[in-house]
Design a protein around this motif. Structure first.
Motif, PDB file in Angstrom:
ATOM      1  N   LYS A   1     -11.934  24.252 -30.953  1.00 53.07           N
ATOM      2  CA  LYS A   1     -12.217  25.451 -30.181  1.00 53.07           C
ATOM      3  C   LYS A   1     -11.306  25.416 -28.965  1.00 53.07           C
ATOM      4  O   LYS A   1     -11.169  24.382 -28.304  1.00 53.07           O
ATOM      5  N   LYS A   2     -10.675  26.532 -28.674  1.00 53.56           N
ATOM      6  CA  LYS A   2      -9.773  26.573 -27.521  1.00 53.56           C
ATOM      7  C   LYS A   2     -10.586  26.748 -26.243  1.00 53.56           C
ATOM      8  O   LYS A   2     -11.327  27.718 -26.086  1.00 53.56           O
ATOM      9  N   VAL A   3     -10.447  25.795 -25.334  1.00 50.52           N
ATOM     10  CA  VAL A   3     -11.179  25.803 -24.068  1.00 50.52           C
ATOM     11  C   VAL A   3     -10.189  25.601 -22.931  1.00 50.52           C
ATOM     12  O   VAL A   3      -9.354  24.691 -22.976  1.00 50.52           O
ATOM     13  N   ARG A   4     -10.262  26.450 -21.933  1.00 46.95           N
ATOM     14  CA  ARG A   4      -9.462  26.312 -20.725  1.00 46.95           C
ATOM     15  C   ARG A   4     -10.409  26.589 -19.553  1.00 46.95           C
ATOM     16  O   ARG A   4     -10.607  27.728 -19.148  1.00 46.95           O
ATOM     17  N   ARG A   5     -10.989  25.523 -19.022  1.00 49.52           N
ATOM     18  CA  ARG A   5     -12.081  25.708 -18.057  1.00 49.52           C
ATOM     19  C   ARG A   5     -11.933  24.720 -16.902  1.00 49.52           C
ATOM     20  O   ARG A   5     -11.544  23.573 -17.073  1.00 49.52           O
ATOM     21  N   LEU A   6     -12.261  25.187 -15.715  1.00 55.23           N
ATOM     22  CA  LEU A   6     -12.276  24.335 -14.522  1.00 55.23           C
ATOM     23  C   LEU A   6     -13.559  24.615 -13.750  1.00 55.23           C
ATOM     24  O   LEU A   6     -13.935  25.774 -13.572  1.00 55.23           O
ATOM     25  N   THR A   7     -14.227  23.534 -13.324  1.00 57.93           N
ATOM     26  CA  THR A   7     -15.496  23.665 -12.598  1.00 57.93           C
ATOM     27  C   THR A   7     -15.401  22.906 -11.274  1.00 57.93           C
ATOM     28  O   THR A   7     -14.950  21.763 -11.244  1.00 57.93           O
ATOM     29  N   VAL A   8     -15.815  23.574 -10.214  1.00 58.39           N
ATOM     30  CA  VAL A   8     -15.861  22.952  -8.893  1.00 58.39           C
ATOM     31  C   VAL A   8     -17.315  22.815  -8.463  1.00 58.39           C
ATOM     32  O   VAL A   8     -18.044  23.810  -8.406  1.00 58.39           O
ATOM     33  N   THR A   9     -17.730  21.587  -8.200  1.00 59.37           N
ATOM     34  CA  THR A   9     -19.068  21.340  -7.664  1.00 59.37           C
ATOM     35  C   THR A   9     -18.956  21.164  -6.160  1.00 59.37           C
ATOM     36  O   THR A   9     -18.188  20.320  -5.690  1.00 59.37           O
ATOM     37  N   ALA A  10     -19.715  21.962  -5.424  1.00 57.59           N
ATOM     38  CA  ALA A  10     -19.740  21.875  -3.967  1.00 57.59           C
ATOM     39  C   ALA A  10     -21.181  21.718  -3.509  1.00 57.59           C
ATOM     40  O   ALA A  10     -22.125  21.956  -4.276  1.00 57.59           O
ATOM     41  N   SER A  11     -21.360  21.306  -2.257  1.00 52.72           N
ATOM     42  CA  SER A  11     -22.718  21.168  -1.726  1.00 52.72           C
ATOM     43  C   SER A  11     -23.465  22.486  -1.788  1.00 52.72           C
ATOM     44  O   SER A  11     -24.683  22.536  -1.986  1.00 52.72           O
ATOM     45  N   GLU A  12     -22.719  23.588  -1.637  1.00 55.29           N
ATOM     46  CA  GLU A  12     -23.353  24.900  -1.526  1.00 55.29           C
ATOM     47  C   GLU A  12     -23.536  25.613  -2.859  1.00 55.29           C
ATOM     48  O   GLU A  12     -24.405  26.493  -2.980  1.00 55.29           O
ATOM     49  N   CYS A  13     -22.721  25.280  -3.871  1.00 53.38           N
ATOM     50  CA  CYS A  13     -22.749  26.060  -5.112  1.00 53.38           C
ATOM     51  C   CYS A  13     -21.929  25.365  -6.201  1.00 53.38           C
ATOM     52  O   CYS A  13     -21.302  24.324  -5.960  1.00 53.38           O
ATOM     53  N   LEU A  14     -21.962  25.960  -7.378  1.00 55.23           N
ATOM     54  CA  LEU A  14     -21.127  25.536  -8.498  1.00 55.23           C
ATOM     55  C   LEU A  14     -20.225  26.705  -8.867  1.00 55.23           C
ATOM     56  O   LEU A  14     -20.709  27.831  -9.060  1.00 55.23           O
ATOM     57  N   VAL A  15     -18.919  26.454  -8.978  1.00 56.82           N
ATOM     58  CA  VAL A  15     -17.960  27.515  -9.292  1.00 56.82           C
ATOM     59  C   VAL A  15     -17.306  27.216 -10.629  1.00 56.82           C
ATOM     60  O   VAL A  15     -16.754  26.133 -10.834  1.00 56.82           O
ATOM     61  N   GLU A  16     -17.382  28.164 -11.553  1.00 57.50           N
ATOM     62  CA  GLU A  16     -16.799  28.008 -12.883  1.00 57.50           C
ATOM     63  C   GLU A  16     -15.634  28.974 -13.061  1.00 57.50           C
ATOM     64  O   GLU A  16     -15.761  30.165 -12.772  1.00 57.50           O
ATOM     65  N   VAL A  17     -14.523  28.449 -13.554  1.00 57.33           N
ATOM     66  CA  VAL A  17     -13.341  29.267 -13.835  1.00 57.33           C
ATOM     67  C   VAL A  17     -13.030  29.180 -15.322  1.00 57.33           C
ATOM     68  O   VAL A  17     -12.950  28.083 -15.886  1.00 57.33           O
ATOM     69  N   ASP A  18     -12.868  30.329 -15.950  1.00 62.66           N
ATOM     70  CA  ASP A  18     -12.403  30.392 -17.334  1.00 62.66           C
ATOM     71  C   ASP A  18     -10.995  30.967 -17.291  1.00 62.66           C
ATOM     72  O   ASP A  18     -10.799  32.147 -17.001  1.00 62.66           O
ATOM     73  N   TYR A  19      -9.995  30.104 -17.561  1.00 60.70           N
ATOM     74  CA  TYR A  19      -8.609  30.554 -17.502  1.00 60.70           C
ATOM     75  C   TYR A  19      -8.322  31.633 -18.537  1.00 60.70           C
ATOM     76  O   TYR A  19      -7.549  32.563 -18.281  1.00 60.70           O
ATOM     77  N   LEU A  20      -8.916  31.510 -19.725  1.00 59.78           N
ATOM     78  CA  LEU A  20      -8.631  32.449 -20.798  1.00 59.78           C
ATOM     79  C   LEU A  20      -9.212  33.823 -20.515  1.00 59.78           C
ATOM     80  O   LEU A  20      -8.551  34.847 -20.731  1.00 59.78           O
ATOM     81  N   GLN A  21     -10.456  33.849 -20.014  1.00 60.25           N
ATOM     82  CA  GLN A  21     -11.109  35.121 -19.693  1.00 60.25           C
ATOM     83  C   GLN A  21     -10.711  35.631 -18.318  1.00 60.25           C
ATOM     84  O   GLN A  21     -11.058  36.759 -17.955  1.00 60.25           O
ATOM     85  N   GLN A  22     -10.021  34.793 -17.548  1.00 57.99           N
ATOM     86  CA  GLN A  22      -9.650  35.112 -16.167  1.00 57.99           C
ATOM     87  C   GLN A  22     -10.894  35.560 -15.383  1.00 57.99           C
ATOM     88  O   GLN A  22     -10.925  36.616 -14.757  1.00 57.99           O
ATOM     89  N   SER A  23     -11.907  34.687 -15.444  1.00 59.15           N
ATOM     90  CA  SER A  23     -13.176  35.004 -14.796  1.00 59.15           C
ATOM     91  C   SER A  23     -13.610  33.857 -13.895  1.00 59.15           C
ATOM     92  O   SER A  23     -13.242  32.698 -14.118  1.00 59.15           O
ATOM     93  N   VAL A  24     -14.403  34.197 -12.875  1.00 65.13           N
ATOM     94  CA  VAL A  24     -14.971  33.222 -11.943  1.00 65.13           C
ATOM     95  C   VAL A  24     -16.454  33.518 -11.785  1.00 65.13           C
ATOM     96  O   VAL A  24     -16.841  34.669 -11.562  1.00 65.13           O
ATOM     97  N   LEU A  25     -17.288  32.481 -11.936  1.00 65.91           N
ATOM     98  CA  LEU A  25     -18.723  32.603 -11.717  1.00 65.91           C
ATOM     99  C   LEU A  25     -19.128  31.629 -10.616  1.00 65.91           C
ATOM    100  O   LEU A  25     -18.685  30.478 -10.614  1.00 65.91           O
TER     101      LEU A  25
ATOM    102  N   GLU B   1     -11.194  21.029 -18.296  1.00 68.12           N
ATOM    103  CA  GLU B   1     -11.073  20.782 -19.734  1.00 68.12           C
ATOM    104  C   GLU B   1     -10.004  21.709 -20.297  1.00 68.12           C
ATOM    105  O   GLU B   1     -10.058  22.925 -20.104  1.00 68.12           O
ATOM    106  N   ARG B   2      -9.036  21.129 -20.971  1.00 70.87           N
ATOM    107  CA  ARG B   2      -7.966  21.896 -21.626  1.00 70.87           C
ATOM    108  C   ARG B   2      -7.907  21.391 -23.069  1.00 70.87           C
ATOM    109  O   ARG B   2      -7.256  20.406 -23.399  1.00 70.87           O
ATOM    110  N   LEU B   3      -8.644  22.084 -23.925  1.00 68.93           N
ATOM    111  CA  LEU B   3      -8.906  21.595 -25.277  1.00 68.93           C
ATOM    112  C   LEU B   3      -8.490  22.633 -26.307  1.00 68.93           C
ATOM    113  O   LEU B   3      -8.472  23.830 -26.037  1.00 68.93           O
ATOM    114  N   GLY B   4      -8.185  22.146 -27.506  1.00 62.53           N
ATOM    115  CA  GLY B   4      -7.884  23.080 -28.573  1.00 62.53           C
ATOM    116  C   GLY B   4      -7.449  22.354 -29.830  1.00 62.53           C
ATOM    117  O   GLY B   4      -7.184  21.149 -29.820  1.00 62.53           O
TER     118      GLY B   4
END
Length: 328
Positions: free
Chosen positions: A221-245, A152-155
């Motif tokens: 609202k400014k949103v810059r987010r990428l999410t990867v769904t895998a069999s093993e886990c869910l990975v969330e990336v916030d481009y603005l915060q430069q964070s990975v969960l 999602e690249r929103l704003g």
């Protein structure tokens, strides 16, 4: 193919087009070690003078700038990319051109071919590739069984005049990132837009991976987010915060609260270390390094063409859908 390298320790850099993005390139070049910002150029001479004074350099005509540069950033409007980048390559100057590589795929291919024949570095400014969170994401998903990717690249509307459509201006960032993450380039399945093309979505498939992209200039609202769904886990990336969960091991749990049974899910959340830094500085450092070593840039001309091809396919889907709506 052997690329030309600089013959001096200090790389001489210039910027052509000093609007908001071009000025940022001038700023970063002026801060880079072993890089000399020798000048800037713009059709708006007063703007060029202002930016030049701000970063301690000269405002000069493009031809004069190219005669004294090893590398140059081209940050002019998209319609002028082909002519401007061609002139730079013909002058023997290595080029970083802001995305998209050109106005059309054919122009992009021609530029990539010219750079190859001249032995020059042509790097395309897909700056999100240099977001530290993307580096971390690449290492996290290397051994995962990826099922889906969503971005999602929103704003809200921006102050600058946006002449490119929302797919070409915004979604192209995620098209490029997804293309670099997956083993095969996605194929467009469907796409649609609304509000005069200011909000667009696209769905793609890459082998068995579903890719969903959304871009908007209408979201308050400014949103810059990428999410990867895998069999093993869910990975969330916030481009603005430069964070990975990383979310793992979600399991149901039943708890009692004053005699009432409630259901909830618990999961383990990992926060891998991300080496934060300004993506543009990392991008220009990588570009200069490729010029110094004669190596391949991280984002090649071919990468820029592939991203632009995808934009054109999405735009065709949107145009076809608009025609169907009118027909009804």
């Amino acid at each position: 193919m052997t690329r030309q390298t600089t013959s001096t320790e200090t790389v001489r850099a210039g910027v052509i087009g000093v609007g908001s993005m071009g000025e940022n390139h001038a700023r970063v070049y002026s801060e880079c070690r072993d890089v000399d910002l020798v000048g800037v150029s713009d059709l708006d001479e007063a703007l060029a003078e202002t930016v030049a004074a701000r970063y301690g350099t000269a405002a000069v005509p493009m031809d004069d700038l190219l005669a004294n540069c090893d590398v140059v950033t081209v940050a002019v409007p998209t319609h002028a990319h082909y002519e401007t980048v061609s002139a730079c390559l013909e002058a023997g100057v290595h080029v970083l051109v802001e995305k998209p590589i050109a106005e059309t795929v054919d122009q992009g291919r021609a530029l990539a071919r010219k750079a190859e024949e001249a032995g020059l570095v042509l790097q395309v400014g897909h700056v999100e590739r240099f977001n530290p969170a993307v580096d971390t994401l690449e290492s996290v998903i290397a051994d995962l069984d990826v099922i889906a990717v969503e971005a999602e690249r929103l704003g809200p509307p921006v102050d600058r005049t946006a002449t490119d459509g929302v797919v070409l201006d915004l979604m192209i960032h995620d098209i490029d990132v997804v293309g670099s993450l997956l083993e095969s380039r996605p194929e467009v399945v469907s796409a649609t837009s609304t509000d005069d093309g200011q909000y667009a979505t696209a769905t793609m498939m890459a082998d068995d991976v579903i890719v969903s992209l959304t871009a908007s200039r209408r979201t308050q609202k400014k949103v810059r987010r990428l999410t990867v769904t895998a069999s093993e886990c869910l990975v969330e990336v916030d481009y603005l915060q430069q964070s990975v969960l990383i979310h793992r091991d979600s399991y149901p749990e039943y708890v009692t609260d004053e005699g009432t049974n409630r259901h909830r899910h618990e999961s383990v959340v990992e926060r891998p270390r991300v080496e934060n830094g300004e993506p543009l500085k990392r991008e220009l450092a990588s570009f200069v390094d490729a010029v110094r070593t004669g190596g391949e840039p991280v984002v090649t001309g071919e990468d820029g063409v592939a991203a632009l091809e995808m934009v054109e396919r999405i735009d065709r889907f949107v145009a076809d859908e608009d025609q169907e709506v009118v027909a009804r």
